[in-house]
Write a protein that holds these residues in place. Structure first.
Motif, PDB file in Angstrom:
ATOM      1  N   GLY A   1       0.804  -1.158  -0.023  1.00 31.18           N
ATOM      2  CA  GLY A   1       0.045  -0.128  -0.016  1.00 31.18           C
ATOM      3  C   GLY A   1       0.999   1.220  -0.086  1.00 31.18           C
ATOM      4  O   GLY A   1       2.124   1.306   0.135  1.00 31.18           O
ATOM      5  N   HIS A   2       0.209   2.134  -0.124  1.00 29.97           N
ATOM      6  CA  HIS A   2       0.691   3.702  -0.209  1.00 29.97           C
ATOM      7  C   HIS A   2       0.773   4.193   1.427  1.00 29.97           C
ATOM      8  O   HIS A   2      -0.224   3.907   2.132  1.00 29.97           O
ATOM      9  CB  HIS A   2       0.004   4.811  -1.161  1.00 29.97           C
ATOM     10  N   PRO A   3       1.455   4.949   1.783  1.00 28.33           N
ATOM     11  CA  PRO A   3       1.457   5.437   3.226  1.00 28.33           C
ATOM     12  C   PRO A   3       0.227   5.897   3.588  1.00 28.33           C
ATOM     13  O   PRO A   3      -0.396   5.572   4.889  1.00 28.33           O
ATOM     14  CB  PRO A   3       2.537   6.324   3.487  1.00 28.33           C
ATOM     15  N   ALA A   4      -0.432   6.623   2.719  1.00 27.66           N
ATOM     16  CA  ALA A   4      -2.007   7.265   3.113  1.00 27.66           C
ATOM     17  C   ALA A   4      -2.910   6.181   3.380  1.00 27.66           C
ATOM     18  O   ALA A   4      -3.913   6.130   4.169  1.00 27.66           O
ATOM     19  CB  ALA A   4      -2.450   8.168   2.094  1.00 27.66           C
ATOM     20  N   GLN A   5      -2.953   4.921   2.365  1.00 32.14           N
ATOM     21  CA  GLN A   5      -3.704   4.036   2.348  1.00 32.14           C
ATOM     22  C   GLN A   5      -3.485   3.081   3.879  1.00 32.14           C
ATOM     23  O   GLN A   5      -4.336   2.606   4.450  1.00 32.14           O
ATOM     24  CB  GLN A   5      -3.605   2.997   1.309  1.00 32.14           C
ATOM     25  N   GLU A   6      -2.259   2.840   4.143  1.00 31.80           N
ATOM     26  CA  GLU A   6      -1.959   2.311   5.472  1.00 31.80           C
ATOM     27  C   GLU A   6      -2.466   3.071   6.622  1.00 31.80           C
ATOM     28  O   GLU A   6      -3.060   2.308   7.494  1.00 31.80           O
ATOM     29  CB  GLU A   6      -0.332   2.109   5.437  1.00 31.80           C
ATOM     30  N   LEU A   7      -2.246   4.454   6.483  1.00 24.77           N
ATOM     31  CA  LEU A   7      -2.672   5.012   7.788  1.00 24.77           C
ATOM     32  C   LEU A   7      -4.133   4.984   7.685  1.00 24.77           C
ATOM     33  O   LEU A   7      -4.811   4.969   8.906  1.00 24.77           O
ATOM     34  CB  LEU A   7      -2.145   6.519   7.604  1.00 24.77           C
ATOM     35  N   GLN A   8      -4.696   4.984   6.616  1.00 26.30           N
ATOM     36  CA  GLN A   8      -6.411   5.013   6.703  1.00 26.30           C
ATOM     37  C   GLN A   8      -6.727   3.915   7.169  1.00 26.30           C
ATOM     38  O   GLN A   8      -7.866   3.868   7.808  1.00 26.30           O
ATOM     39  CB  GLN A   8      -6.816   5.379   5.144  1.00 26.30           C
ATOM     40  N   ALA A   9      -6.098   2.656   7.225  1.00 27.13           N
ATOM     41  CA  ALA A   9      -6.690   1.247   7.378  1.00 27.13           C
ATOM     42  C   ALA A   9      -6.351   0.962   8.979  1.00 27.13           C
ATOM     43  O   ALA A   9      -6.573   0.117   9.554  1.00 27.13           O
ATOM     44  CB  ALA A   9      -6.086   0.284   6.361  1.00 27.13           C
ATOM     45  N   ALA A  10      -5.419   1.944   9.442  1.00 27.71           N
ATOM     46  CA  ALA A  10      -4.989   1.614  10.858  1.00 27.71           C
ATOM     47  C   ALA A  10      -6.040   1.445  11.765  1.00 27.71           C
ATOM     48  O   ALA A  10      -7.032   2.301  11.805  1.00 27.71           O
ATOM     49  CB  ALA A  10      -3.873   2.568  11.231  1.00 27.71           C
ATOM     50  N   LYS A  11      -5.800   0.597  12.886  1.00 26.78           N
ATOM     51  CA  LYS A  11      -6.718   0.545  13.845  1.00 26.78           C
ATOM     52  C   LYS A  11      -6.020   0.870  15.367  1.00 26.78           C
ATOM     53  O   LYS A  11      -6.315   1.243  16.195  1.00 26.78           O
ATOM     54  CB  LYS A  11      -7.353  -0.974  14.106  1.00 26.78           C
TER      55      LYS A  11
ATOM     56  N   GLU B   1      -4.941  14.530   4.988  1.00 27.77           N
ATOM     57  CA  GLU B   1      -3.633  15.400   5.536  1.00 27.77           C
ATOM     58  C   GLU B   1      -3.121  14.250   6.620  1.00 27.77           C
ATOM     59  O   GLU B   1      -1.987  14.967   7.357  1.00 27.77           O
ATOM     60  CB  GLU B   1      -4.193  16.791   6.258  1.00 27.77           C
ATOM     61  N   GLY B   2      -3.862  13.344   7.086  1.00 26.71           N
ATOM     62  CA  GLY B   2      -3.225  12.482   8.085  1.00 26.71           C
ATOM     63  C   GLY B   2      -4.408  12.235   9.227  1.00 26.71           C
ATOM     64  O   GLY B   2      -5.542  12.632   8.992  1.00 26.71           O
ATOM     65  N   LEU B   3      -3.909  11.674  10.281  1.00 29.32           N
ATOM     66  CA  LEU B   3      -4.644  11.257  11.559  1.00 29.32           C
ATOM     67  C   LEU B   3      -4.473  12.393  12.598  1.00 29.32           C
ATOM     68  O   LEU B   3      -3.223  12.386  12.847  1.00 29.32           O
ATOM     69  CB  LEU B   3      -4.428   9.929  12.026  1.00 29.32           C
ATOM     70  N   THR B   4      -5.486  12.719  13.162  1.00 28.54           N
ATOM     71  CA  THR B   4      -5.249  13.743  14.435  1.00 28.54           C
ATOM     72  C   THR B   4      -6.356  13.247  15.439  1.00 28.54           C
ATOM     73  O   THR B   4      -7.488  13.038  15.074  1.00 28.54           O
ATOM     74  CB  THR B   4      -5.652  15.508  13.916  1.00 28.54           C
ATOM     75  N   VAL B   5      -5.503  13.141  16.576  1.00 25.22           N
ATOM     76  CA  VAL B   5      -6.162  12.755  17.810  1.00 25.22           C
ATOM     77  C   VAL B   5      -6.248  13.987  18.994  1.00 25.22           C
ATOM     78  O   VAL B   5      -5.195  14.481  18.977  1.00 25.22           O
ATOM     79  CB  VAL B   5      -5.819  11.473  18.219  1.00 25.22           C
TER      80      VAL B   5
END
Length: 181
Positions: free
Chosen positions: A34-44, A107-111
């Motif tokens: 995957g692409h980094p954005a796809q990997e991050l989108q699928a992260a749990k 743009e990423g994951l923001t918590v």
């Protein structure tokens, strides 16, 4: 502390791989599909470690006082995305688990988490790998208030992690005639 040792070893390996391209081809893990954005989108769940940071605080006169850099060996944090429908997350820092909310975009994951005392932490994980590694770039910003407001900003790396934290390894069996500590 195991998390810090794990990240230190991973960071040292990434530096070694970046410095020796011929070794990188021979010893690097299989290419990620995957692409980094796809990997991050699928992260749990993500496990993160800090590599550097700064502390700041206000003086009674209203000026900002920068303090010495934060220790890069500060234990990291884990992010669990527990309810994607309601955008709920849990930020785990050592034994402290703080519920919060998250946003996931290109743009990423923001918590965002808010502590009972009123402080807040914002963690952003960017959809790009750090060099030749599979670690995402991350920044964590904490804003707290006690007698005077204090802020810290830490920079680090995050990796995909299993959805449940690994259980500690069991103690080795005692030799005959010995007792466990």
């Amino acid at each position: 502390m195991n998390r810090v040792r794990w990240w230190a070893a991973g960071l040292a390996a990434a530096v070694a791989l970046a410095a020796a391209p011929s070794l990188a081809a021979a010893k690097s893990p299989p290419a990620r599909e995957g692409h980094p954005a796809q990997e991050l989108q699928a992260a749990k769940r993500l496990a993160c470690a800090y590599v550097q940071g700064i502390n700041a605080g206000f003086t009674p006169q209203g000026r900002v006082n920068l303090k010495p850099p934060l220790d890069p060996n500060t234990p990291g944090l884990s992010i669990s995305l527990v309810d994607p429908d309601r955008k709920r997350a849990v930020l785990e820092e050592d034994a402290l688990e703080t519920p919060g909310v998250y946003m996931l975009s290109t743009e990423g994951l923001t918590v965002f988490v808010r502590y009972p005392g009123g402080g807040v932490t914002v963690v952003t994980v960017y959809p790009m790998y750090s060099g030749a590694s599979d670690s995402f770039l991350m920044v964590s910003s904490h804003h707290g208030a006690a007698t005077m407001p204090a802020m810290s900003q830490r920079y680090g790396l995050c990796r995909l992690a299993s959805e449940t934290p690994a259980a500690p390894a069991p103690a080795p069996p005692a030799a005959p005639g010995q007792r466990h500590p």
